[in-house]
Design an enzyme around this catalytic site. Structure first.
Site, PDB file in Angstrom:
ATOM      1  N   CYS A 157       7.906   9.503   0.538  1.00 39.10           N
ATOM      2  CA  CYS A 157       6.912   9.828   1.570  1.00 39.10           C
ATOM      3  C   CYS A 157       6.787   8.776   2.672  1.00 39.10           C
ATOM      4  O   CYS A 157       6.986   9.085   3.846  1.00 39.10           O
ATOM      5  CB  CYS A 157       5.548  10.039   0.942  1.00 39.10           C
ATOM      6  SG  CYS A 157       5.435  11.615   0.109  1.00 39.10           S
ATOM      7  N   LYS A 163       9.107   2.659  -7.573  1.00 43.45           N
ATOM      8  CA  LYS A 163       7.860   2.217  -8.215  1.00 43.45           C
ATOM      9  C   LYS A 163       7.910   2.685  -9.663  1.00 43.45           C
ATOM     10  O   LYS A 163       8.785   3.483 -10.016  1.00 43.45           O
ATOM     11  CB  LYS A 163       6.644   2.756  -7.478  1.00 43.45           C
ATOM     12  CG  LYS A 163       6.506   4.268  -7.552  1.00 43.45           C
ATOM     13  CD  LYS A 163       5.198   4.655  -6.938  1.00 43.45           C
ATOM     14  CE  LYS A 163       4.687   5.942  -7.529  1.00 43.45           C
ATOM     15  NZ  LYS A 163       3.385   6.304  -7.051  1.00 43.45           N
TER      16      LYS A 163
HETATM   17  C1  UDX Z   1       2.575   8.199  -1.393  1.00 45.09           C
HETATM   18  C2  UDX Z   1       1.079   8.393  -1.119  1.00 45.09           C
HETATM   19  O1  UDX Z   1       0.327   7.429  -1.847  1.00 45.09           O
HETATM   20  C3  UDX Z   1       0.639   9.805  -1.466  1.00 45.09           C
HETATM   21  O2  UDX Z   1      -0.723   9.994  -1.132  1.00 45.09           O
HETATM   22  C4  UDX Z   1       1.515  10.742  -0.652  1.00 45.09           C
HETATM   23  O3  UDX Z   1       1.162  12.067  -0.826  1.00 45.09           O
HETATM   24  C5  UDX Z   1       2.966  10.535  -1.001  1.00 45.09           C
HETATM   25  O4  UDX Z   1       3.310   9.191  -0.714  1.00 45.09           O
HETATM   26  P1  UDX Z   1       4.152   7.700  -3.500  1.00 45.09           P
HETATM   27  O5  UDX Z   1       5.245   7.589  -2.506  1.00 45.09           O
HETATM   28  O6  UDX Z   1       4.369   8.518  -4.705  1.00 45.09           O
HETATM   29  O7  UDX Z   1       2.818   8.290  -2.798  1.00 45.09           O
HETATM   30  O8  UDX Z   1       3.803   6.244  -4.012  1.00 45.09           O
HETATM   31  P2  UDX Z   1       2.719   5.098  -3.724  1.00 45.09           P
HETATM   32  O9  UDX Z   1       2.051   4.761  -4.997  1.00 45.09           O
HETATM   33  O10 UDX Z   1       1.841   5.454  -2.593  1.00 45.09           O
HETATM   34  O11 UDX Z   1       3.676   3.880  -3.324  1.00 45.09           O
HETATM   35  C6  UDX Z   1       4.544   3.958  -2.207  1.00 45.09           C
HETATM   36  C7  UDX Z   1       5.324   2.668  -2.041  1.00 45.09           C
HETATM   37  O12 UDX Z   1       4.466   1.612  -1.649  1.00 45.09           O
HETATM   38  C8  UDX Z   1       6.013   2.177  -3.321  1.00 45.09           C
HETATM   39  O13 UDX Z   1       7.276   1.650  -2.973  1.00 45.09           O
HETATM   40  C9  UDX Z   1       5.096   1.085  -3.843  1.00 45.09           C
HETATM   41  O14 UDX Z   1       5.769   0.123  -4.619  1.00 45.09           O
HETATM   42  C10 UDX Z   1       4.607   0.497  -2.527  1.00 45.09           C
HETATM   43  N1  UDX Z   1       3.299  -0.149  -2.654  1.00 45.09           N
HETATM   44  C11 UDX Z   1       2.171   0.557  -2.900  1.00 45.09           C
HETATM   45  C12 UDX Z   1       3.218  -1.536  -2.481  1.00 45.09           C
HETATM   46  O15 UDX Z   1       4.239  -2.222  -2.246  1.00 45.09           O
HETATM   47  N2  UDX Z   1       1.989  -2.133  -2.534  1.00 45.09           N
HETATM   48  C13 UDX Z   1       0.848  -1.431  -2.771  1.00 45.09           C
HETATM   49  O16 UDX Z   1      -0.225  -2.040  -2.798  1.00 45.09           O
HETATM   50  C14 UDX Z   1       0.947  -0.042  -2.963  1.00 45.09           C
END
Ligand code: UDX
Length: 438
Positions: free
Chosen positions: A264, A324
């Protein structure tokens, strides 16, 4: 009870289908991919998503959820049709909408009574209007339908609980009839007090991009703060904690790391930049976040080289391939940037991921995949922890140290405490907490 058809059984489609069935609706999930439907019909699920199989099983058993490849019959049997197909980035970064148009065309051909067409996939602003025009044209001018935008906010790995306990339900449509039907579809949530945002289609489409881009910017901001902490000697966890206590900021999505990945954020930030451009504007903030995020992924190698300058002939262990934890998805995983950089410097890479190796193999078929975490570490000159899987949180550190040729540990996710690691004799580098404790 609404009769619902959901086209697309990926993360979004399958979770939505199972969740809406759990709310008491009758749901048919459709996919053109026969092998996916076969897996589902045989009681399996084609993706890794914790908790999903239980919800699917429960609703199949109750007779509320079924699967088919026959899109025409599924649409004719339904009065609510969700499009949850993929919208991957096209060559220029804009979303590729061919799959959405195909669903809209099938919808138009099977428009035998009033139906609602819902865009669940993330689509550019204006897609709702184009969908409306396309359905009208392909159905020979019929107008017994409404188009609705209903963006999803599901995180992979926690998609089931995100669906069953959302922060809000966003429904974009100016049709009162369609809004009433959608309230009915989500009745189970609305009676529990989940906020219902009824708005127009364009605002709903924008809400999705704005939310994801904002979170991507937030992560990027804390990553840059972490890089600064590493130079000046601050602790980014403490900076983030104190920032997050300000209710206007909130503590979520302030975890520094190797950069955001996934299906996303990378796609939606690129698409939003294109939407700005198409409208004669520039989102300098989002453009900067994309650029900074690319640099953040590369920065992992800089961190390694700060303690192991010459990588030629060295063996590097990579722990974690998924973007993740709790997902087998490796799309835009920071590891996909890190590994080629290490190999370009002449390093040999050995990798382990509890779930995501098969997905990673599609892009990296010839890597040295190991069957467990300690095999990946054995004989390596350094290890880089890339994904915060639970099993990496409680490593036997004495064993890790004895298996490594030199005790170099790069913790991009800040799982381990720099003070403990120093005490245990590791050469330890993390994200924004390294200098202040070493
Ligand atoms: C995201 C949105 O959160 C969700 O609402 C949307 O509909 C789809 O995209 P997702 O991609 O599944 O969800 O994962 P998310 O938990 O949001 O993490 C996205 C990325 O950001 C990952 O690579 C994660 O490691 C990174 N991340 C997240 C960080 O590096 N730090 C954080 O504090 C949070």
């Amino acid at each position: 009870m609404k009769k619902i058809c959901i086209v697309g059984t990926g993360y979004v489609g399958l979770v939505t289908a199972a969740g809406l069935a759990d709310f008491g609706n009758s749901v048919i999930a459709v996919d053109i991919n026969e092998s996916k439907i076969e897996i589902l019909e045989n009681g399996g699920i084609p993706i890794y998503e914790p908790g999903l199989i239980e919800v699917v099983e429960r609703n199949v058993k109750a007779g509320r959820l079924s699967f088919t490849t026959d899109i025409d019959t599924a649409i004719r049997k339904s009065n609510v049709v969700f499009s949850a197909v993929g919208t991957p980035p096209g060559e220029g970064g804009e979303a590729d909408l061919r799959a959405v148009w195909a669903v809209a065309t099938s919808f138009a051909k099977n428009l035998d009574s009033y139906k609602v067409f819902i865009n669940k996939s993330t689509v550019p602003v204006g897609t709702g209007q184009k969908t409306q025009e396309l359905i009208k044209e392909k159905s020979g001018g019929k107008d017994c339908f409404d188009v609705v935008s209903n963006p999803e906010f599901l995180r992979e790995g926690t998609a089931v609980s995100d669906f069953l306990n959302p922060d809000r339900v966003v429904i974009g449509s100016k049709s009162e009839k369609a809004q009433a039907i959608m309230k009915n579809v989500y009745h189970a949530l609305i009676v529990r007090g989940v906020p219902y945002i009824g708005t127009n289609i364009k605002s709903a489409e924008l809400i999705k991009y704005a939310s994801n881009a904002f979170l991507a910017v937030k992560i990027t901001f804390i990553n840059e703060m972490a890089n600064l902490c590493d130079i000046v000697g601050g602790d980014v966890n403490e900076v983030a904690k104190a920032m997050g206590l300000d209710g206007r900021i909130s503590p979520k999505f302030l975890h520094a790391g190797p950069g955001f990945g996934g299906s996303c954020f990378p796609k939606d930030t690129m698409a939003l930049v294109e939407i700005f451009k198409e409208n004669g504007l520039h989102s300098r903030v989002v453009e900067a976040a994309i650029e900074a995020n690319e640099l953040q992924k590369q920065h992992v190698v800089t961190k390694l080289k700060s303690v192991l300058p010459d990588l030629k002939g060295k063996t590097i262990a990579i722990l974690g391939l998924a973007f993740k934890p709790n997902t087998d998805d490796t799309r835009f995983s920071p590891t996909k940037v890190v590994i080629p950089l290490l190999e370009a410097e002449g390093a040999h890479v050995q990798v382990f991921d509890p779930i995501a190796s098969d997905d990673f193999r599609q892009d990296f078929p010839d890597l040295d995949y190991k069957e467990d975490v300690y095999k990946a570490i054995e004989g390596a000159d350094a290890l880089i922890l890339m994904t915060e899987w639970n099993e990496f949180r409680s490593l036997d550190l004495e064993r890790v140290k004895s298996l490594l040729k030199s005790p170099i540990f790069i913790d991009t996710r800040n799982i381990y405490d720099p003070r403990d690691m120093k005490e245990k004799g590791f050469t330890f580098v993390c994200s924004g907490r390294t200098k202040c404790y070493l």
